[in-house]
Design an enzyme around this catalytic site. Structure first.
Site, PDB file in Angstrom:
ATOM      1  N   GLY A  62      26.985 -16.316  69.710  1.00  0.00           N
ATOM      2  CA  GLY A  62      27.582 -15.067  70.155  1.00  0.00           C
ATOM      3  C   GLY A  62      28.894 -14.784  69.453  1.00  0.00           C
ATOM      4  O   GLY A  62      29.194 -15.331  68.395  1.00  0.00           O
ATOM      5  N   ALA A  63      29.706 -13.884  70.062  1.00  0.00           N
ATOM      6  CA  ALA A  63      30.940 -13.407  69.438  1.00  0.00           C
ATOM      7  C   ALA A  63      30.633 -12.935  68.021  1.00  0.00           C
ATOM      8  O   ALA A  63      31.288 -13.333  67.057  1.00  0.00           O
ATOM      9  CB  ALA A  63      32.015 -14.484  69.449  1.00  0.00           C
ATOM     10  N   GLN A 113      26.211 -28.136  58.034  1.00  0.00           N
ATOM     11  CA  GLN A 113      25.217 -27.800  59.059  1.00  0.00           C
ATOM     12  C   GLN A 113      23.922 -27.332  58.409  1.00  0.00           C
ATOM     13  O   GLN A 113      22.826 -27.773  58.789  1.00  0.00           O
ATOM     14  CB  GLN A 113      25.777 -26.689  59.962  1.00  0.00           C
ATOM     15  CG  GLN A 113      24.744 -26.084  60.890  1.00  0.00           C
ATOM     16  CD  GLN A 113      25.326 -24.990  61.759  1.00  0.00           C
ATOM     17  OE1 GLN A 113      25.961 -25.279  62.780  1.00  0.00           O
ATOM     18  NE2 GLN A 113      25.128 -23.736  61.385  1.00  0.00           N
ATOM     19  N   GLN A 172      27.294 -29.596  71.408  1.00  0.00           N
ATOM     20  CA  GLN A 172      27.969 -29.759  70.123  1.00  0.00           C
ATOM     21  C   GLN A 172      29.483 -29.657  70.220  1.00  0.00           C
ATOM     22  O   GLN A 172      30.175 -29.645  69.206  1.00  0.00           O
ATOM     23  CB  GLN A 172      27.437 -28.760  69.103  1.00  0.00           C
ATOM     24  CG  GLN A 172      27.723 -27.300  69.379  1.00  0.00           C
ATOM     25  CD  GLN A 172      26.894 -26.397  68.470  1.00  0.00           C
ATOM     26  OE1 GLN A 172      25.680 -26.303  68.593  1.00  0.00           O
ATOM     27  NE2 GLN A 172      27.557 -25.753  67.515  1.00  0.00           N
ATOM     28  N   GLY A 178      29.869 -11.433  59.560  1.00  0.00           N
ATOM     29  CA  GLY A 178      29.123 -12.540  58.975  1.00  0.00           C
ATOM     30  C   GLY A 178      27.763 -12.701  59.636  1.00  0.00           C
ATOM     31  O   GLY A 178      26.746 -12.872  58.959  1.00  0.00           O
ATOM     32  N   HIS A 179      27.742 -12.635  60.970  1.00  0.00           N
ATOM     33  CA  HIS A 179      26.464 -12.703  61.680  1.00  0.00           C
ATOM     34  C   HIS A 179      25.580 -11.517  61.313  1.00  0.00           C
ATOM     35  O   HIS A 179      24.368 -11.663  61.117  1.00  0.00           O
ATOM     36  CB  HIS A 179      26.690 -12.694  63.198  1.00  0.00           C
ATOM     37  CG  HIS A 179      27.405 -13.886  63.724  1.00  0.00           C
ATOM     38  ND1 HIS A 179      28.705 -13.838  64.180  1.00  0.00           N
ATOM     39  CD2 HIS A 179      27.010 -15.180  63.867  1.00  0.00           C
ATOM     40  CE1 HIS A 179      29.073 -15.036  64.595  1.00  0.00           C
ATOM     41  NE2 HIS A 179      28.068 -15.873  64.421  1.00  0.00           N
ATOM     42  N   VAL A 208      30.714 -14.621  54.297  1.00  0.00           N
ATOM     43  CA  VAL A 208      31.359 -13.305  54.304  1.00  0.00           C
ATOM     44  C   VAL A 208      32.835 -13.511  54.605  1.00  0.00           C
ATOM     45  O   VAL A 208      33.187 -14.286  55.509  1.00  0.00           O
ATOM     46  CB  VAL A 208      30.719 -12.374  55.339  1.00  0.00           C
ATOM     47  CG1 VAL A 208      31.438 -11.029  55.380  1.00  0.00           C
ATOM     48  CG2 VAL A 208      29.236 -12.172  55.022  1.00  0.00           C
ATOM     49  N   SER A 241      34.088 -16.761  64.387  1.00  0.00           N
ATOM     50  CA  SER A 241      34.399 -16.320  65.744  1.00  0.00           C
ATOM     51  C   SER A 241      35.725 -16.893  66.219  1.00  0.00           C
ATOM     52  O   SER A 241      36.377 -16.324  67.095  1.00  0.00           O
ATOM     53  CB  SER A 241      33.273 -16.740  66.696  1.00  0.00           C
ATOM     54  OG  SER A 241      32.044 -16.143  66.314  1.00  0.00           O
ATOM     55  N   GLY A 296      24.283 -19.489  58.170  1.00  0.00           N
ATOM     56  CA  GLY A 296      25.347 -19.149  57.235  1.00  0.00           C
ATOM     57  C   GLY A 296      25.722 -20.306  56.331  1.00  0.00           C
ATOM     58  O   GLY A 296      25.807 -21.456  56.765  1.00  0.00           O
TER      59      GLY A 296
END
Length: 287
Positions: free
Chosen positions: A30-31, A152, A60, A35-36, A175, A185, A146
């Site tokens: 979320g947030a 990750q 996490q 970029g998302h 981005v 975020s 991303g």
């Protein structure tokens, strides 16, 4: 276009069964920011339908990290998804994702104990576990992550390959904001003076990339010079790591390295943990 919202496993299964053609998933906490949204557009090009998951994953986050204050902006996230033409939003609660305390989780192995994994013990086990659960629940053909979170992404690709998961893992480019700060975020945590200090991360990466012709030691040396200056800024940057690594294994590259590499950096400004990286390509002329 208003996306269908599924909050339970049953609702998700019902919507998923009605998807025709291929489905791409963009997992998020979320947030949502630009970029998302760029990842959603990437997903749209990769499949016939797009799903976005919104779930702040407690597994996490380590002790003392920002799970409780992590930004939760569900209404704004839905508006962003609608603007990008998302077909499905999966927004489970903690009880839906973890109906019981998990006893079996994904062990990330050696790659999960270095670089970001050394800074945040247990982080990658929690991340891989929730990603595996999301892939099993949503059953996408493609999943988009991303490249800003390079380690990750590398670990998810390795998990998919090692466990024969029937999904294509795709990376979307980092981005940046106009001043160079990688979109995150967590950027909203930064006060004005903290943001000025945080810009040293992207400046260090640019300095390292500019020194590519001198080989790996020149790259890291140029980057460290920028970070050393930021360490005495007000407020200071507390460096967690700066590494030049193989993008597939996140082991550090040798001085005679030829081929792709990732220059990755992380640090804290105030209480905010920030990461960034830049992909590089070393040729014979770089040695």
């Amino acid at each position: 276009m208003t996306p269908v919202i599924a909050k339970t496993r049953e609702e998700l299964a019902a919507v998923r069964s009605g998807v025709r053609g291929t489905l791409a998933l963009v997992p998020t906490m979320g947030a949502l920011h630009e970029g998302h949204r760029s990842l959603i557009r990437h997903a749209r090009r990769a499949a016939d339908a797009v799903a976005v998951s919104i779930f702040v994953n407690p597994l996490q986050f380590g002790p003392g990290e920002d799970f409780d204050r992590y930004p939760r902006t569900f209404a704004a996230d839905l508006e962003a998804c609608a603007a990008e033409g998302v077909d499905l939003v999966f927004a489970p609660t903690r009880e839906v994702m973890y109906p019981r305390e998990p006893m079996v989780t994904i062990e990330p192995g050696a790659m999960g104990r270095v670089v970001e994994g050394e800074t945040r013990p247990g982080h990658f086990a929690g991340m891989l576990t929730v990603v595996a659960k999301l892939l099993n629940l949503v059953r996408p053909d493609v999943a988009v992550f991303g490249e800003k979170d390079a380690q990750q992404l590398a670990m998810i690709r390795r998990m998919a390959a090692d466990l024969d998961l029937p999904v294509e893992i795709v990376g979307g480019p980092t981005v940046r904001e106009p001043d160079g700060l990688a979109l995150s975020s967590r950027n909203r945590y930064l006060a004005e003076d903290e943001r000025r200090t945080a810009l040293a991360l992207s400046r260090a990466l640019r300095a390292g990339a500019d020194a590519l012709g001198g080989g790996p030691s020149a790259v890291t040396g140029a980057a460290r010079a920028v970070l050393a200056e930021a360490a005495s800024a007000e407020p200071p940057l507390a460096l967690d790591y700066l590494v030049l690594v193989d993008p597939a294994t996140f082991t550090e590259v040798a001085e005679d390295h030829v081929g792709p590499a990732v220059l990755a950096v992380a640090g804290r400004v105030g209480s905010t943990h920030l990461i960034d990286n830049v992909p590089l390509e070393f040729g014979k002329e770089s040695r």
